[in-house]
Scaffold this motif. Sequence first.
Motif, mmCIF file in Angstrom:
data_model
loop_
_atom_site.group_PDB
_atom_site.id
_atom_site.type_symbol
_atom_site.label_atom_id
_atom_site.label_comp_id
_atom_site.label_asym_id
_atom_site.label_seq_id
_atom_site.Cartn_x
_atom_site.Cartn_y
_atom_site.Cartn_z
ATOM 1 N N SER A 4 72.518 48.996 53.281
ATOM 2 C CA SER A 4 71.912 49.427 54.527
ATOM 3 C C SER A 4 72.439 48.546 55.640
ATOM 4 O O SER A 4 72.605 47.351 55.471
ATOM 5 C CB SER A 4 70.386 49.321 54.440
ATOM 6 O OG SER A 4 69.894 50.161 53.432
ATOM 7 N N ASP A 130 70.196 57.161 59.610
ATOM 8 C CA ASP A 130 69.324 58.159 60.166
ATOM 9 C C ASP A 130 68.035 57.491 60.636
ATOM 10 O O ASP A 130 67.787 56.314 60.395
ATOM 11 C CB ASP A 130 69.054 59.285 59.154
ATOM 12 C CG ASP A 130 68.369 58.796 57.894
ATOM 13 O OD1 ASP A 130 67.506 57.897 57.976
ATOM 14 O OD2 ASP A 130 68.689 59.321 56.806
ATOM 15 N N GLY A 132 64.855 57.686 59.841
ATOM 16 C CA GLY A 132 63.919 57.126 58.867
ATOM 17 C C GLY A 132 64.384 55.805 58.296
ATOM 18 O O GLY A 132 63.613 54.863 58.136
ATOM 19 N N GLN A 133 65.676 55.724 57.966
ATOM 20 C CA GLN A 133 66.211 54.478 57.423
ATOM 21 C C GLN A 133 66.132 53.364 58.453
ATOM 22 O O GLN A 133 65.888 52.205 58.126
ATOM 23 C CB GLN A 133 67.655 54.691 56.975
ATOM 24 C CG GLN A 133 68.195 53.580 56.079
ATOM 25 C CD GLN A 133 67.581 53.607 54.693
ATOM 26 O OE1 GLN A 133 67.367 54.678 54.146
ATOM 27 N NE2 GLN A 133 67.297 52.448 54.147
ATOM 28 N N LEU A 136 62.646 51.882 58.523
ATOM 29 C CA LEU A 136 62.425 51.006 57.377
ATOM 30 C C LEU A 136 63.155 49.684 57.540
ATOM 31 O O LEU A 136 62.591 48.603 57.344
ATOM 32 C CB LEU A 136 62.871 51.726 56.107
ATOM 33 C CG LEU A 136 62.592 51.030 54.776
ATOM 34 C CD1 LEU A 136 61.123 50.690 54.647
ATOM 35 C CD2 LEU A 136 63.043 51.918 53.628
ATOM 36 N N ALA A 339 56.978 54.204 55.780
ATOM 37 C CA ALA A 339 58.396 54.578 55.837
ATOM 38 C C ALA A 339 59.057 54.389 54.482
ATOM 39 O O ALA A 339 59.885 55.213 54.057
ATOM 40 C CB ALA A 339 59.119 53.752 56.903
ATOM 41 N N VAL A 343 61.069 57.439 52.985
ATOM 42 C CA VAL A 343 62.525 57.304 52.999
ATOM 43 C C VAL A 343 63.063 56.976 51.616
ATOM 44 O O VAL A 343 64.114 57.459 51.203
ATOM 45 C CB VAL A 343 62.952 56.220 54.010
ATOM 46 C CG1 VAL A 343 64.461 55.981 53.965
ATOM 47 C CG2 VAL A 343 62.520 56.619 55.414
ATOM 48 N N GLY A 355 64.338 60.905 49.278
ATOM 49 C CA GLY A 355 63.404 60.749 50.377
ATOM 50 C C GLY A 355 63.659 61.775 51.463
ATOM 51 O O GLY A 355 64.480 62.682 51.335
ATOM 52 N N GLU A 357 64.067 62.381 55.861
ATOM 53 C CA GLU A 357 64.282 61.746 57.154
ATOM 54 C C GLU A 357 63.001 61.830 57.955
ATOM 55 O O GLU A 357 62.275 62.833 57.909
ATOM 56 C CB GLU A 357 65.430 62.441 57.895
ATOM 57 C CG GLU A 357 65.779 61.758 59.203
ATOM 58 C CD GLU A 357 67.001 62.357 59.863
ATOM 59 O OE1 GLU A 357 67.246 62.028 61.037
ATOM 60 O OE2 GLU A 357 67.707 63.143 59.197
ATOM 61 N N SER A 359 60.723 60.045 61.619
ATOM 62 C CA SER A 359 60.616 59.151 62.761
ATOM 63 C C SER A 359 59.145 58.761 62.863
ATOM 64 O O SER A 359 58.283 59.318 62.173
ATOM 65 C CB SER A 359 61.123 59.815 64.045
ATOM 66 O OG SER A 359 60.478 61.050 64.264
ATOM 67 N N VAL A 371 58.303 64.578 60.497
ATOM 68 C CA VAL A 371 59.334 64.979 59.539
ATOM 69 C C VAL A 371 59.842 66.356 59.918
ATOM 70 O O VAL A 371 59.129 67.161 60.521
ATOM 71 C CB VAL A 371 58.794 64.995 58.089
ATOM 72 C CG1 VAL A 371 58.310 63.618 57.679
ATOM 73 C CG2 VAL A 371 57.677 66.024 57.929
#
Length: 393
Positions: A4, A130, A132-133, A136, A339, A343, A355, A357, A359, A371
Amino acid sequence: MAQSNALMTAQIHFVEDRLSLIHIPLNCYARYVQPLLQLLNPVDPADHHANGNGASDDDSHSATPWDQHAFLNISITPIECSVVCSKVLAQEYFAPLLAAKPKKAGTESDQASISSEDFVVISVEGEGLDAGQRVLELTSPLAMAGISIFFITTYFSDYILVPLKSRSAVIRALEARGFAFEKSAEAYVNVAAHHRNASSTSSLEAPLPSTPPPTTVSELQARTFALLHRRAIVPHVHRSLRLVQCAGRRDPLGAASSSAPDLRLQIGLTRCLVHPPRFLSLTLTRSEPASVLLERAALAHFRGPQDVLLGCKDDFLIPITLNLEPLPVEATGIVCGVAGKLVGGGGDGGGIGGGVEMSYLSTARAGTVMVDERDLERAVELLNAGEFGLDVE
C-alpha cells in the motif's frame, strides 16, 4: 498482499486555522438556517479596510465570499446537521443563538452545541489508491497512536480533523512513518519513500508503533466492532438515498470570468440550505473548488443554461450511517476499524470475497460510509459479518 502506498506518496499539511465543530439536531435545523447562510456569505475582512470611497485598498482579495474559509464543511445527514468552521465564525454566527435559547429539560441530544475544544484540519494530497484504501491507510497510524479523528472525503482531497491539543501527537505519528517537513513543499512528505523495498509487507499487516495496543489494524478492527456491539450502535443502510459526488466548476481564465459559475453555484447551495435535502455535504477551502456530495434529487437546485457541477451524475453512492452519539467524542479507531472491515473484505478468509471501495464522512455525532450502489450488497454482507445486525431501509 500488494504494498500500500497512500502514505508513501502523500503530501500532508496542516491548515492553519482554529476550527469548531457544531452539532445541530435536525428538529432544530430551522432555527440555524440564518447562520448557515451567513457562512456562504461571510463578511470579507478586506471590507473592513475599505477606503473613503467604499472600495477596498486591495482588489485582489477573494473572488468569491467563501474563499475566505480556510476550511468549511456543512453536512446534513439523516442523523444531524454538522458544521466545521473557524472558531471565530462559530462564535460570531452560532454562539449568540445558543446563548439565547433556554435549555429544555430533555437530553443533550435535543440541543445544538459548539465543541468546547478547538480542532485543526490536515489536508492530504496524493495518488495511487482508491478512496477506500486511502481512508484505511491514512487513518491507521493515527488510530494506532490513540488520536481521535474526523475524516472527510471530498471530490479532490481527503481531510482529517484532529483536536488541536493532539497536533504534536499527530506529527510524532507521521514522523514514525518516515515523514519530515519539507519547506519547499510546505508539507510533510515521506522522505524515505523511494528507499522502501517494493517487496516489503503492507503497513496494514505489519505491527505499528503504538502505546497502548492494539498493534495491528486487524486487532483495531475487532475492537471497533466489539465496541459498536456493546453500545448497540447498528449501521443503517439508506437504500432510497442515491448520492452523487460533484465539484464546483470554475473557469480557468481567472476570477473575473469565474464569477458567473460561482454565483450560480452559490445560489444552488443557498437553495439547498433553505430547502434542505435528506443528504448534503459541502466542503469549501481556499485551495480547491467547492466539493458537494448530495442526493440526486437535489441536483434540481443547480439547473441552468450551463452545468456548474463537475462529476458523473449517473454513478450513485449509497450512505450507511452510524449514530455515534453513545460514544465519547474522543473515541478512537472508528473510521479505521469500519474501513478495515469493508476495504479488507473481512480479512478472515471466510469466502466472503474481496472488499468494496468506499468513502467516509465524519460529522459531529455520526459517521457515514458511502459505497457504490453496485457494491451495496457486498458491503451489507461484510458489515453483517461484524456480528451485529443492520438496519436496512
